[in-house]
Structures are given as structure tokens and as C-alpha cells.
Design an enzyme around this catalytic site. Structure first.
Site, PDB file in Angstrom:
ATOM      1  N   ASP A  84      -1.836  -1.031   6.327  1.00  0.00           N
ATOM      2  CA  ASP A  84      -1.996  -0.467   7.660  1.00  0.00           C
ATOM      3  C   ASP A  84      -2.971  -1.257   8.519  1.00  0.00           C
ATOM      4  OD1 ASP A  84      -4.435   0.161   6.636  1.00  0.00           O
ATOM      5  OD2 ASP A  84      -4.158   2.322   6.652  1.00  0.00           O
ATOM      6  N   ASP A  86      -6.983  -2.014   4.464  1.00  0.00           N
ATOM      7  CA  ASP A  86      -6.327  -3.065   3.693  1.00  0.00           C
ATOM      8  C   ASP A  86      -6.687  -4.460   4.184  1.00  0.00           C
ATOM      9  OD1 ASP A  86      -4.808  -1.413   1.897  1.00  0.00           O
ATOM     10  OD2 ASP A  86      -3.545  -0.884   3.604  1.00  0.00           O
ATOM     11  N   ASP A 133       0.854  -1.179   0.000  1.00  0.00           N
ATOM     12  CA  ASP A 133       0.000   0.000   0.000  1.00  0.00           C
ATOM     13  C   ASP A 133       0.894   1.234   0.000  1.00  0.00           C
ATOM     14  OD1 ASP A 133      -2.398   1.480   0.158  1.00  0.00           O
ATOM     15  OD2 ASP A 133      -2.122   1.695   2.319  1.00  0.00           O
TER      16      ASP A 133
END
Length: 854
Positions: free
Chosen positions: A746, A750, A544
């Protein structure tokens, strides 16, 4: 000295911790050269306050009556020679140091701390272990024992110079813990109650028990060999009666080895059989029992071979190997217990007015309490800093070795060490709610699960043992019926003993445990049992952007001036207008001004007003300023600001936020704020490329923003504007192509992609550790440790394969040699022990990787 207990008196003046004068620097000694020094403690003595006495035929000068009394007592006890040319003892604690220490001593009389440190005995008696700071020699131990022994209610005092511990027993009705600590302070020894955690006590008991059993086995082995050697070398010349006496003596010496030293082996075998599981203790127990029983029968009958030497030698070597394995296992334990012991026993709680304070047990802290943490102390609970700024050592929680700056409004976590300045903290979470407790809970959850590889090894070891038993029975039958019946039992015992299933059922989990402990020391906590095994097979890493490769917060990434005002002055004005703001943009501007060394203070900011969705307006030095959106700022100007707005409209980073600053004369500056890359991101990506892993940047940000960041990081695979479901499908497509995917995020938005990937890592700052659904949690922002984790996982895989390869090779060679009679029982015992040591030592190397880097 442990950090929590050392922190209790860390704020006391230096005189409370007087060190050996020999260790003082020469300049200090020179400074006091003109003044006489105390004969006992070495402190300078003023002429008007000096005390003197003839000791050993010389006139000695003392700084106080306490030092004079101690020197007189030591001289009368025969310890005067220890003074030599330099004083070697601490001076009694008095004055301000004593006044500050007394509340700490009193806290140990509270029920919460008494139950933690004091061990109740029968008859109203109690026992406590104290840890004096500067006990150095036999004279120190004697002085402590004599002084405490004369206190009311004290029954016994034992001071150990080697361990620097003092064990005191007393009648509770006549003495207190604070009284004991104060009495030690009277003779110059700063001390505190010493507590060994339950796990440490269990570890110590296990080591002591195994050492005792090993010592008995070693002693029995040596004594039995003294009688076996003449039988081997001169059996035909020894009188039969003497020969029989030597056998009975060997039997007597072997009894404690079999029934005491080898009792854990028999207990483990019986436990395995009751659970219908063929553990590795089963063939060992059968071999020991068969060898001893046959030898005992032969001794009783006076006919036949005896194998007492082989039995004792085998048990001794096996216990030696198990002792080293125990030490490795205890050293490989995760940092949970070490973390939990970081909390201090007491803390300083402030009153409602913020002035009065009291020293209380940490167990009494409640949410909303205000505490003071001085420099050199451990923070006892999670909270928010309300006064002061300091550098906190968070290495025990995050793995970050360098102290980090924390100021007003920042979080301070339990277990962190305050290195610089006093802090006042408002308590937010205590006990099980702290981040420290969450880490321990995560580690406990991981330790409760058995890795798939270890579970498979256990099953294989079970089949291996069953096959071994069948092979041993077949070997015994062949020797008894066709080869040499007199050697059948010895060969059968050798076959049972020589095998080594420990590489499957012992060394494999030892390697996994050592690697897990090494990772936890680097700040990466494995929360699922399969994580390490899967990390070793990773081919693709899906990352990410926000909060993973970047900091996930606003930072000033660009600034342009559009008027005549200098850039520094523009930044100072912006910071002054946003002083005290909780808005992320405001905090970013204030932080940027601080990092740039721009002084935003000293300006009279008045008539501050916020216009929702537009910006902020204020008067500074009688002039009006606006900051916010371009149109909002342009409205304050006397002339149109369209031209400079258009000129500054292009941003350096796609998706960046522009904040405009203007006054009545026009637009002054434009600030560009955007996410900022983590310092360790380039290291992570470079390491992953070297490891052959493909990196993918998949984010919900706009396509332009993601492409810019992908170009910035030199990542070939990037996709933007992806929903959480889209991220999951992206990973699923990679998996359909045969990839083993590691997903890093995180842990909140996600969650779908973390669940889809074969293995996942959540950044610890993104979600509470106890709620993290990932397979591992990175407790700090150094994402480069992710690549180190993959490297260590692959190294662990190599170690496991080496152990399995060695076990296969050893058993293929050793078992046929034992079955054909070339390896005796005592040789088999040595071979199995050495094999165990090799695989355990190989696993131990992984633990060192956590300290020295991978």
C-alpha cells in the site's frame, strides 16, 4: 464534442438540443401526427400559436418567428432544396433552456476564461474558435456566417462543415463572447468556445510542418524523375544542349527539397555534432549533402554523373517514414494531457444558504466551496459528497470501466463523469492538489527519465554511426582508387544512406513508450524509467495482505443468531444503533444491512450511549439493547449468557472481530467482521502462476491469520507477524538466491520492502500518488492488472528483441550490398524507410494492447 464542454449544457431541457427529425422514433412522430409540424425544425405546432407564410409557392407553418425568419432567409439564399420531405434544422433556443444557458455564456466573459479561449489580435481585435453542436451542411455554415457577420463589431466569420468549427474575429469593445454564443442560439446552434491544448497545437504544427516538407519532397521527386528517366533510357540520343538543360532543371527542382524538405535532417545532424554525439541524422545528412553537392558540381561543369533523382527520392521516403513515426509517437504519449483536458471550464457554485447558485470559472473554486454537479457533467475538483447519490464513471482516473456508486460522505474526484443523479459536493482540493493533478505529475516524472535500455541504445547507436562513417570513407577510397572512380561517390552515398540505426535509437524507445501508454490506460502508472524493463524479468512476487490482496476494511463475513429473533431483524437493529457512526465497525454493519436489503429505518432509536472500549447501548421501541464485546452485552441480560458465548466463540476466519448483540432477555446474535478479499485477487494469483512467477504472502498480521488467508488463496509461500524490516530481509534473501522480486503493497508501512525489491507497485488508494515511492502505482483496486502488466512487459521485451534482431539482420545484409555497388542511393533510401516503418509498426502493436487487452 468533448466531455467537459458538453457537460456545460447537459442539464438543459431536451428542446435545447433538438436533433434532426429524421432520427426521431416512429412512435414519437405518430404521437404528433394529428398536429401540424414546423416546416423548419419539425416541432409540433399548436393551432393557436402557429405562424404561416407562403414559401416556394406553398403555405408553410412555423412554430415561432425565429424558424419563420430562418426558413425565409434560407429560401432567398437558394437553400430551400435542402428541406426536402423532412425539416433538417434545429429550432431557436428559448424559454427555460435559454435561461439556464445564459449564466454559462456569461462565464466565458470572465478574465479567467477569456484568457483560455480568446486569442487577442492587434488593434483591439480578438479571435475565438467556436464548436457548434449540430452543424451539418453547407446551408448551416452559410446561415452561421451570415447571422454572425451582421452582429456589431464582427469583422469575419468562417464556418467549416468538415471540422465543425467556426472562427470569429471581432472588435472587443463592441462584442462579447456571450453575445456570440447567444446569437448562435438564436438560430438553433448550441455552441461553446473550443480550445486546443498547447500540446495538441504543438503536435498539429509538427504534423503540418512535416506534411508540407514531405509534399514538397514528393513533388520534387516526381518532377525530377520525369527528367531522369529519359536520361537513363535514351541518354545517347538526346541532344547535349537539351541534356544539360534537363540537368539544370533537375537542380532547380532539387533545391527546395534539399534546403526546405531536408532542413530538419541537417539541423539534427548539426545539433548532434555540436553536442559531440553521433546521431542517426549525421550519416543521412552527409549522404544527402554529398549527393547534391557532387551533382551540382557536375551540372555546373557539364561533365559527370548527377544524382538528383536519388537525393529527392531518398528525402521523400525518409520524411514519409518519419511522419508515420511521429504519428506513432504522438499516439503513444501517456494519458496525462487527455486527463488534464477532462476538467470543465465552468461549474455551478452554491451560495451559503445552499439555494442560490452562480456559474463561475473552475479557476475561481476554493477549498470549502459547495458546488452542484448535475447528471452528465464532469466533476471539476476533488471533494466530499454532502447531498445526493449517483453513479460516477471514474475510468479516466482508475481504468475501471463500470460506473461506481458514490453517496453522502464518499469522495468525488476531479475528472469523473456523473452519470445518474445531481450531487452537491464540498470542495476539498482544487488545481494542483487534486488526484488528477497528482496523476499528471507522476506521469511527467516518468516521462522525464530515460529507460536504461533506451539510454544504452542511444550509446550503441552513437558507436554504430561512427563505425558507419569510417566504413563509408573506406568504401569511397577503395572505389576511387582501385575499382571505379566514377561510381565512388554514388557508392559512398549508398553506404551512408542504407544503414538503419533507428531500431536502436528510435524503435526501442517507441516500444517502451507505447507499452507505458497502454498500461496507463489500464490504470497502472509507471513512475520510474526502469519499471517496464524490470517487470519483464520478474520471477517472484511478494504481496502484502491488508489493502493489497484484501480490501483493507471491515466487512461482515459471518452472522449467527443465538435467540429467537430472525437474522434480518438482528442486522436491522445493529444498523439502526450504528446509524451515523464513523467507526469502521459501525460503517461495516450499516453497509452490510444496505447490501442485504434490510430496512434499518423507521425505528425510534433513543438514549444512545457509547462506552469506550466496550460497545454501544440504546433504546429501541422501549427496549434496551447492547452491542459490542461479549461480556458487555451479557451484562444486560437477566440470565447468564456464558453458554451461548462459548458456543459462538470460534470464528470462521482467524483474527476476525466478533460483535455481539443482546437485549434484556439475553444474547441475540453475534456478527463476525473481518477483512474481505478483493474480487480480482484470484485472477491475479492464477495469472501469476500461469506466468511462472512464485507468489509470496508476507504480512504483519498474526501467523494464524496469514496461514488461513494463504490456504484460502492456495499460496504455498506465506509468512505472518513480519515487521517492515523483516519484510525487507525476506525480499533480500530471495534476491541472494537469484530472484528478481516484484513487491506489491500500500506504499506506507510497506515502504522498506518496496524500496528493497527490484521493482515495486503501490496500490494507489494507500497513499497520495505524488508521494508514492514505488516504481509504479495502481490507481484502482483491480489487482489483476498487475499480472497484465507483467505480461505486457514481457511482450515489450519480445518486440524490442525483434526490432534489434531485424536491425542487425538488415544492416549485415544491406551495408555490404551497398559497399559492393549492388544497391544504389535511391534503393538505399527506400530500404532505410521500409526498415524504419517495420520497427515502428511493430512497436505500435503494443499501444493496441492497452485497448484490446494483453
Amino acid at each position: 464534442m468533448s466531455a467537459p464542454q458538453a457537460s456545460l449544457l447537459a442539464d438543459a431541457p431536451a428542446s435545447a438540443f433538438q436533433q434532426d427529425p429524421a432520427s426521431r422514433s416512429a412512435p414519437v412522430m405518430a404521437h404528433h401526427a394529428a398536429q401540424p409540424a414546423c416546416f423548419h425544425c419539425g416541432q409540433p405546432v399548436t393551432a393557436g400559436q402557429a405562424l404561416s407564410e407562403d414559401i416556394d409557392g406553398h403555405r408553410r407553418v412555423f412554430c415561432c418567428g425565429g424558424c419563420q425568419t430562418l426558413a425565409r432567409t434560407l429560401h432567398s439564399a437558394g437553400f430551400a432544396h435542402l428541406y426536402g420531405d423532412e425539416a433538417r434544422f434545429a429550432r431557436p433556443i428559448d424559454g427555460a433552456a435559454r435561461r439556464e444557458s445564459e449564466p454559462v455564456w456569461a462565464a466565458y466573459d470572465t478574465p479567467e476564461l477569456r484568457s483560455q479561449f480568446v486569442r487577442p489580435l492587434d488593434g483591439g481585435r480578438a479571435e475565438i474558435t467556436l464548436a457548434p453542436e449540430n452543424i451539418r451542411c453547407a446551408a448551416c455554415a452559410w446561415l452561421i456566417e451570415q447571422h454572425l457577420g451582421h452582429l456589431p463589431g464582427v469583422e469575419s466569420t468562417i464556418a467549416n462543415v468538415a471540422t465543425r468549427r467556426v472562427v470569429v474575429r471581432w472588435r472587443e469593445a463592441e462584442q462579447t463572447v456571450s453575445g456570440l454564443l447567444a446569437a448562435l442560439a438564436d438560430i438553433g446552434y448550441v455552441a461553446w468556445p473550443f480550445e486546443v491544448s498547447r500540446s495538441d497545437q504543438a503536435d498539429r504544427r509538427a504534423r503540418r510542418s512535416l506534411l508540407m516538407r514531405m509534399a514538397v519532397a514528393m513533388l520534387g521527386m516526381m518532377q525530377v524523375m520525369m527528367y531522369a528517366w529519359p536520361i537513363y533510357t535514351h541518354e545517347t540520343t538526346i541532344d547535349p544542349g537539351m541534356l544539360q538543360l534537363m540537368r539544370w532543371t533537375s537542380l532547380a527542382l532539387t533545391l527546395p527539397v534539399v534546403f526546405y524538405s531536408a532542413s530538419p535532417i541537417f539541423s539534427g545532424a548539426w545539433r548532434s555534432l555540436r553536442q559531440r554525439h553521433m546521431g542517426m541524422d549525421v550519416p543521412v545528412a552527409l549522404g544527402v549533402a554529398a549527393g547534391f553537392a557532387a551533382s551540382a558540381v557536375a551540372t555546373a561543369r557539364g561533365v559527370g554523373e548527377v544524382y538528383f533523382d536519388s537525393v529527392t527520392m531518398f528525402v521523400a521516403f525518409l520524411l514519409a517514414a518519419r511522419y508515420l513515426e511521429l504519428r506513432v509517437r504522438q499516439a503513444s504519449r501517456s494519458g496525462a494531457e487527455m486527463l488534464a483536458r477532462q476538467l470543465p471550464a465552468t461549474c455551478e457554485r452554491l451560495g451559503a444558504d445552499g439555494a442560490a447558485s452562480e456559474r463561475i470559472p473552475v479557476a475561481r473554486l476554493r477549498q470549502g466551496d459547495r458546488i452542484r454537479v448535475r447528471a452528465g457533467e464532469i466533476i471539476p475538483a476533488d471533494g466530499t459528497i454532502v447531498t445526493g447519490a449517483s453513479e460516477l464513471d471514474e475510468s479516466m482516473l482508475t481504468g475501471e470501466s463500470r460506473p461506481v456508486h458514490r453517496g453522502v460522505g464518499d469522495m468525488a474526484l476531479a475528472g469523473c463523469y456523473n452519470t445518474a443523479s445531481p450531487l452537491e459536493i464540498s470542495v476539498d482540493r482544487v488545481g494542483a492538489g487534486t488526484r488528477l493533478a497528482e496523476i499528471v505529475a507522476v506521469l511527467d516524472r516518468a516521462l522525464a527519465e530515460k529507460p536504461r535500455l533506451a539510454a544504452l541504445a542511444d550509446r550503441v547507436a552513437g558507436w554504430f554511426v561512427a563505425t558507419l562513417l569510417a566504413l563509408a570513407a573506406l568504401t569511397g577510397a577503395v572505389w576511387a582508387l582501385w575499382i571505379d572512380p566514377s561510381r565512388a561517390l554514388l557508392v559512398t552515398v549508398a553506404v551512408l544512406v542504407v544503414s538503419c540505426p533507428c531500431a536502436l535509437s528510435l524503435a526501442t524507445p517507441a516500444a517502451l513508450a507505447a507499452a507505458g501508454a497502454a498500461l496507463s490506460r489500464r490504470g497502472l502508472l509507471l513512475t520510474r524509467s526502469h519499471a517496464l524493463e524490470t517487470l519483464a524479468r520478474v520471477t517472484d512476487v511478494v504481496l502484502d495482505k491488508t489493502g493489497t490482496l484484501t480490501e483493507g476494511c471491515f466487512a461482515l463475513t459471518g452472522q449467527r443468531t443465538l435467540g429467537g429473533m430472525p437474522a434480518g431483524e438482528c442486522l436491522a437493529l445493529a444498523a439502526a444503533m450504528e446509524a451515523g457512526s464513523e467507526h469502521p465497525i459501525g460503517r461495516a454493519l450499516v453497509g452490510a444491512a444496505g447490501q442485504a436489503g434490510v430496512d434499518a429505518g423507521g425505528r425510534q432509536v433513543a438514549a444512545v450511549s457509547n462506552v469506550p472500549g466496550q460497545g454501544v447501548q440504546a433504546e429501541i421501541g422501549g427496549k434496551r439493547f447492547r452491542m459490542g464485546r461479549a461480556a458487555f452485552v451479557a451484562e444486560i441480560g437477566k440470565a447468564s449468557a456464558e453458554v451461548p458465548v462459548r458456543e459462538a466463540d470460534a470464528t470462521q476466519i482467524p483474527g476476525a472481530t466478533q460483535v455481539w448483540l443482546g437485549a434484556e432477555e439475553g444474547v441475540l446474535a453475534v456478527f463476525e467482521l473481518s477483512d474481505k478479499a478483493r474480487e480480482s485477487t484470484p485472477q491475479l494469483l492464477e495469472a501469476l502462476r500461469r506466468q511462472g512467477a512464485r507468489c509470496h504472502l508476507v504480512s504483519g498480521d498474526s501467523v494464524e491469520t496469514v496461514q488461513w488467508w494463504a490456504s484460502h488463496f492456495a499460496m504455498a509461500n506465506a509468512r505472518g507477524a513480519v515487521s517492515p524490516e523483516g519484510k525487507r530481509e525476506y525480499v533480500a534473501q530471495l534476491q541472494r538466491e537469484g530472484a528478481v522480486v516484484l513487491a506489491v503493497g500500500d506504499g506506507i508501512n510497506d515502504a522498506p520492502v518496496l524500496a528493497q525489491a527490484q521493482v515495486s507497485i503501490a496500490i494507489g488508494s494507500g497513499a497520495p500518488l505524488a508521494q508514492a515511492g514505488a516504481d509504479a502505482v495502481l490507481t484502482h483496486g483491480n489487482v489483476a492488472e498487475i499480472a497484465q502488466a507483467i505480461s505486457l512487459a514481457r511482450r515489450t521485451r519480445r518486440v524490442v528483441r525483434q526490432n534489434l534482431g531485424w536491425a542487425f539482420f538488415y544492416n549485415v545484409v544491406a551495408i555490404p550490398l551497398a559497399a559492393t555497388g549492388f544497391v544504389t542511393a535511391w534503393m538505399a533510401g527506400i530500404g532505410m524507410s521500409v526498415s524504419s516503418l517495420l520497427v515502428v509498426a511493430n512497436a505500435w502493436r503494443l499501444l493496441r494492447a492497452g485497448r484490446n487487452g494483453v
